[in-house]
Write a protein that holds these residues in place. Sequence first.
Motif, mmCIF file in Angstrom:
data_model
loop_
_atom_site.group_PDB
_atom_site.id
_atom_site.type_symbol
_atom_site.label_atom_id
_atom_site.label_comp_id
_atom_site.label_asym_id
_atom_site.label_seq_id
_atom_site.Cartn_x
_atom_site.Cartn_y
_atom_site.Cartn_z
ATOM 1 N N GLY A 104 -6.327 9.772 5.053
ATOM 2 C CA GLY A 104 -5.895 9.492 6.417
ATOM 3 C C GLY A 104 -5.900 8.034 6.825
ATOM 4 O O GLY A 104 -5.741 7.716 8.002
ATOM 5 N N GLU A 105 -6.058 7.126 5.859
ATOM 6 C CA GLU A 105 -6.067 5.693 6.167
ATOM 7 C C GLU A 105 -5.030 4.961 5.317
ATOM 8 O O GLU A 105 -4.942 5.211 4.105
ATOM 9 C CB GLU A 105 -7.437 5.069 5.859
ATOM 10 N N PRO A 106 -4.264 4.051 5.916
ATOM 11 C CA PRO A 106 -3.352 3.236 5.097
ATOM 12 C C PRO A 106 -4.172 2.438 4.082
ATOM 13 O O PRO A 106 -5.178 1.822 4.441
ATOM 14 C CB PRO A 106 -2.685 2.295 6.105
ATOM 15 N N ALA A 107 -3.767 2.467 2.823
ATOM 16 C CA ALA A 107 -4.508 1.781 1.761
ATOM 17 C C ALA A 107 -4.045 0.332 1.668
ATOM 18 O O ALA A 107 -3.501 -0.110 0.663
ATOM 19 C CB ALA A 107 -4.332 2.514 0.434
ATOM 20 N N LEU A 108 -4.281 -0.400 2.751
ATOM 21 C CA LEU A 108 -3.921 -1.815 2.817
ATOM 22 C C LEU A 108 -5.055 -2.664 2.269
ATOM 23 O O LEU A 108 -6.230 -2.265 2.329
ATOM 24 C CB LEU A 108 -3.643 -2.226 4.264
ATOM 25 N N GLY A 109 -4.706 -3.844 1.768
ATOM 26 C CA GLY A 109 -5.719 -4.786 1.336
ATOM 27 C C GLY A 109 -6.470 -5.352 2.537
ATOM 28 O O GLY A 109 -6.046 -5.189 3.690
ATOM 29 N N THR A 110 -7.560 -6.031 2.273
ATOM 30 C CA THR A 110 -8.438 -6.543 3.325
ATOM 31 C C THR A 110 -7.688 -7.304 4.406
ATOM 32 O O THR A 110 -7.945 -7.130 5.591
ATOM 33 C CB THR A 110 -9.519 -7.457 2.707
ATOM 34 N N TRP A 111 -6.748 -8.149 4.018
ATOM 35 C CA TRP A 111 -6.072 -9.009 4.987
ATOM 36 C C TRP A 111 -4.643 -8.559 5.296
ATOM 37 O O TRP A 111 -3.914 -9.258 5.987
ATOM 38 C CB TRP A 111 -6.068 -10.455 4.497
ATOM 39 N N GLN A 112 -4.237 -7.415 4.790
ATOM 40 C CA GLN A 112 -2.856 -6.976 4.997
ATOM 41 C C GLN A 112 -2.677 -6.221 6.311
ATOM 42 O O GLN A 112 -3.536 -5.432 6.714
ATOM 43 C CB GLN A 112 -2.406 -6.063 3.854
ATOM 44 N N SER A 113 -1.543 -6.484 6.934
ATOM 45 C CA SER A 113 -1.106 -5.760 8.121
ATOM 46 C C SER A 113 0.352 -5.369 7.926
ATOM 47 O O SER A 113 1.051 -5.925 7.079
ATOM 48 C CB SER A 113 -1.225 -6.641 9.368
ATOM 49 N N ILE A 114 0.808 -4.427 8.739
ATOM 50 C CA ILE A 114 2.201 -3.993 8.705
ATOM 51 C C ILE A 114 2.875 -4.569 9.942
ATOM 52 O O ILE A 114 2.374 -4.404 11.065
ATOM 53 C CB ILE A 114 2.308 -2.462 8.705
ATOM 54 N N ALA A 115 4.006 -5.242 9.734
ATOM 55 C CA ALA A 115 4.658 -5.925 10.849
ATOM 56 C C ALA A 115 6.154 -5.650 10.891
ATOM 57 O O ALA A 115 6.805 -5.507 9.854
ATOM 58 C CB ALA A 115 4.416 -7.433 10.747
ATOM 59 N N LEU A 116 6.669 -5.614 12.102
ATOM 60 C CA LEU A 116 8.101 -5.602 12.341
ATOM 61 C C LEU A 116 8.520 -7.050 12.493
ATOM 62 O O LEU A 116 7.929 -7.800 13.284
ATOM 63 C CB LEU A 116 8.418 -4.823 13.622
ATOM 64 N N VAL A 117 9.513 -7.475 11.709
ATOM 65 C CA VAL A 117 10.012 -8.852 11.775
ATOM 66 C C VAL A 117 11.371 -8.812 12.460
ATOM 67 O O VAL A 117 12.273 -8.103 12.022
ATOM 68 C CB VAL A 117 10.135 -9.474 10.364
#
Length: 137
Positions: A104-117
């Motif tokens: 149930g959690e996005p498996a992102l790295g420590t400093w990663q975020s998801i962004a709309l550009v």
Amino acid sequence: MRSTVIAVHTGRSEVVHDITPQCRAFVNDAGGDGLLHLFVPHATAGIAILELGSHSDDDLLAALGDLLPADDRWRHAHGSPGHGRSHVMPALIAPYATVPVLDGEPALGTWQSIALVDINIDNPDREVRLSFLTSAG
């Protein structure tokens, strides 16, 4: 598959807008393991996974400004000056991304975020489709 659309107000300036909280809430509600797929149904916006909050977002906008200047060189020439560059940007920053989800959690790295550009200053409102795919088993 579960799917929803989130509305994102990007305003009238170039922006790298953090949508990680909405993505996290969506997959938390679904729970389990799978894939979060994001898609922007717009010809002038993209999805990026990068570090935000340490000026990386500013660096990305500066790099896009260098690569795709907002001037009159573009053949696709309606809208604000340089609007044609907004139609080229999705070839560099795709309008989609897929992120693994674990428990149930996005498996992102420590400093990663998801962004709309969004560098299209003519369209202040966007949509992003979030789809959560899980195995049938």
